[in-house]
Design a protein around this motif. Structure first.
Motif: not given
Length: 220
Positions: A42-51
């Motif tokens: 879920n942390f990776i999903d949030e990071a990908n949304q940012y990038f």
């Protein structure tokens, strides 16, 4: 997170970092060590949304700042292996006081047409500092799999000597390692080790967040 770090002649010790709780594994090679870790998806999903929106990383934004803190903690943990070797400035033997600064945070988008030369960042002894690198796999093509042990395409190739994969087949000492990218997984290693993504085919891309941490030390 079990059994994803594979190496011969390794001693593997598990430790945990607080807030967020991240499992780490030390992989001890004869000359040095790797750290392998796994971030929550879920942390990776949030990071990908940012990038997806921000191709240029701003260190002061919430997501890059959170990732920087995670890898800073991992770097400090890594350095604990060398406390008797590196003249670090410590106060009360507390690990958190090791002076670690993020000197580079870069997003890499790789596809089948990408060829990357071997990458490294060596220690600058004139500046009394060492460099530690991290790689975080944010997006991975669906055809990448650790089960495909004979398929090296898309793997990250690490080399810490002059012997290559071909040399090992000639009975020379092994001085390299392959890591299969997995979403959310990261690796911490000394910056003097060269690394290189092996080209792959397909329409999907490999997204890597690379960072470099500067560790200052005293005269000793």
């Amino acid at each position: 997170m079990k059994n994803f770090a594979k190496a011969n002649e390794n001693d593997v010790t598990e430790v945990k970092l607080p807030k967020p709780e991240i499992d780490l594994k030390f992989e001890h090679i004869k000359q040095f060590s790797f750290i392998h870790g796994q971030l929550p998806l879920n942390f990776i999903d949030e990071a990908n949304q940012y990038f997806d929106v921000n191709k240029i990383v701003q260190k002061d934004d919430d997501v890059p700042k959170a990732l920087t803190n995670i890898f800073k903690n991992a770097t400090q943990t890594y350095l604990s292996l060398y406390s008797d070797q590196i003249p670090l400035s410590l106060e009360g033997d507390r690990l958190v006081n090791i002076p670690v600064d993020c000197s580079e945070l870069k997003l890499m988008e790789l596809n089948e047409k990408t060829y990357t030369h071997p990458i490294n960042g060596d220690t600058d002894f004139t500046q009394r500092q060492v460099l530690i690198s991290t790689l975080l796999f944010l997006k991975v093509p669906s055809n990448f799999s650790e089960k495909n042990v004979n398929d090296y395409h898309g793997n990250i190739y690490f080399n810490w000597g002059i012997n290559s994969i071909a040399d090992v087949l000639m009975t020379k000492p092994k001085q390299d390692k392959l890591v299969t990218p997995v979403v959310g997984r990261f690796v911490v290693f000394p910056s003097w080790i060269t690394w290189q993504p092996i080209p792959f085919s397909g329409d999907e891309s490999l997204r890597i967040l690379s960072s470099k941490f500067t560790v200052h030390y005293t005269k000793g």
